[in-house]
Enzyme design. Structure first.
Site: not given
Ligand SMILES: *Cc1c(COP(=O)(O)O)cnc(C)c1O
Length: 384
Positions: A238, A207, A179
């Site tokens: 996302k 992602h 990330s």
């Molecule tokens: C954003 C993210 C999460 C958390 O997800 P949320 O739904 O925002 O709590 C978990 N793992 C990764 C790699 C992320 O980028």
């Protein structure tokens, strides 16, 4: 000095290290053109990779979902908080990623905090990439299993750790797309190692879901990988543009998680209207080849424009980190860009390792060529 007053010294230390975090408030939104505390900026901070978060069809679905189901679910899923749209969304998500079943959670953090504890505990071992998302680190620590962190994507080191381990049960856990770096985990090798050492393999595709693979089915689908030992985590706030997350796998594995995952059991079900939105989001993702093409064109335009001028990490994904180094320098560069109407976040330790503070540029299908050019012009004007 009271225990509360002692925070002042802690704050002073944060300030001195350039690590004091602050929020900004979005006061208007129109795609990637937003206003922040009244100041118009182009948004290069968001994980809304396909530009769906304010898509009219999703807004419409939210209204329809609220009209049909109300807002709150009122209880946990195992009590009375599991509604027809949750059930439908789980089926649709599982089918989309090529799994038998899926379990819907309120956030990705909660999936990652809870799922590993359903599978391993004291006397077991977890093998984790050193650059995994914080939620995976927290979830691993909660299990009380022995946590072994291997150097980023170092498969030889992982293999040695697995071979040395005498743990009763083993679990390998990784981001698919890292990330803060945007690079890809070697998923095929990870699966081979998991098979050779009879380990679970948990893949956090936060992602990759919606972005990678045929129709956006994710990083595992991109490589044609599947196995019952894989737990696939997708997040829905996302690329999907909504909120929540899911874990997918075989029916028996998902049924086990339903029995044992505390972050699923002991929390109120997400609003059913969100699950209703997810059905529309999945259709938009499925039919989103044009959006993914635009996103890739944006990635290529940015990388071509920066080549030879800035050091970009080796990333082919919408996450394009520009490594600056020192915390203060990264913050200053971000502040200058912000003043010029381009919002890119400075990411500093502890989110990333010391000395690797960076601008984390996130691209979206909602960016047009002129937006990328505005970012390039801003960066050129502020080159260190
Ligand atoms: C954003 C993210 C999460 C958390 O997800 P949320 O739904 O925002 O709590 C978990 N793992 C990764 C790699 C992320 O980028």
């Amino acid at each position: 000095m009271s225990i509360v007053d002692s925070l002042d010294a802690e704050f002073a230390a944060l300030d001195a290290a350039g690590l004091r975090r602050q929020r900004r408030t979005v006061t208007r939104r129109q795609g990637v053109q937003i206003e922040v505390d009244g100041h118009p900026v182009l948004n290069f901070c968001s994980n809304d990779y396909l530009g769906l978060a304010d898509h009219p069809a999703l807004v419409e679905a939210a209204i329809e979902g609220a009209q049909r189901w109300g807002v709150g679910s009122g209880a946990a899923h195992l009590v009375s908080g599991h509604f027809a749209p949750h059930e439908e969304a789980e089926r649709a998500l599982a089918h989309f990623v090529g799994c038998e079943a899926a379990l819907l959670f309120s956030t990705g953090y909660m999936v990652n905090a809870g799922v590993m504890s359903a599978l391993v505990g004291r006397g077991d071992a977890i093998f984790a990439d050193r650059l995994n998302h914080a939620s995976l680190v927290d979830g691993a620590l909660l299990t009380r299993a022995d946590l072994k962190r291997y150097p980023h994507c170092d498969m030889a080191a992982l293999e040695r750790l697995l071979a040395q381990s005498t743990a009763a049960r083993k679990l390998i856990v990784t981001d698919s797309v890292f990330s803060m770096d945007g690079d890809l985990a070697p998923l095929a090798t990870l699966l081979e190692l998991a098979e050779r050492h009879d380990a679970w393999l948990m893949v956090d595709d936060a992602h990759g879901f919606g972005v990678l693979g045929p129709q956006g089915r994710g990083a595992l689908a991109a490589l044609g990988l599947g196995a019952e030992r894989i737990l696939l985590v997708g997040t829905l706030g996302k690329a999907a543009g909504v909120a929540g997350a899911f874990v997918a796998g075989s029916s028996r594995v998902v049924d086990w998680l339903l029995q044992k995952t505390r972050t699923y059991l002991f929390t109120t079900g997400a609003p059913p209207l969100l699950a209703h939105c997810l059905l529309t989001a999945l259709e938009l993702i499925h039919d989103g080849d044009a959006r993914r093409a635009q996103l890739n064109a944006n990635i290529n335009r940015l990388r071509a424009g920066l080549a030879g001028r800035f050091e970009l990490a080796d990333s082919s994904t919408p996450i394009q980190p520009l490594i600056v180094g020192q915390n203060a320098a990264a913050a200053a560069l971000a502040a200058r860009l912000f003043g010029q109407g381009v919002w890119v976040p400075a990411i500093r330790p502890p989110t990333v390792p010391e000395g690797t503070a960076r601008l984390r540029i996130s691209l979206s299908a909602a960016h047009e060529a002129r937006h990328i050019d505005a970012l390039l012009a801003g960066l050129a004007a502020n080159a260190p």
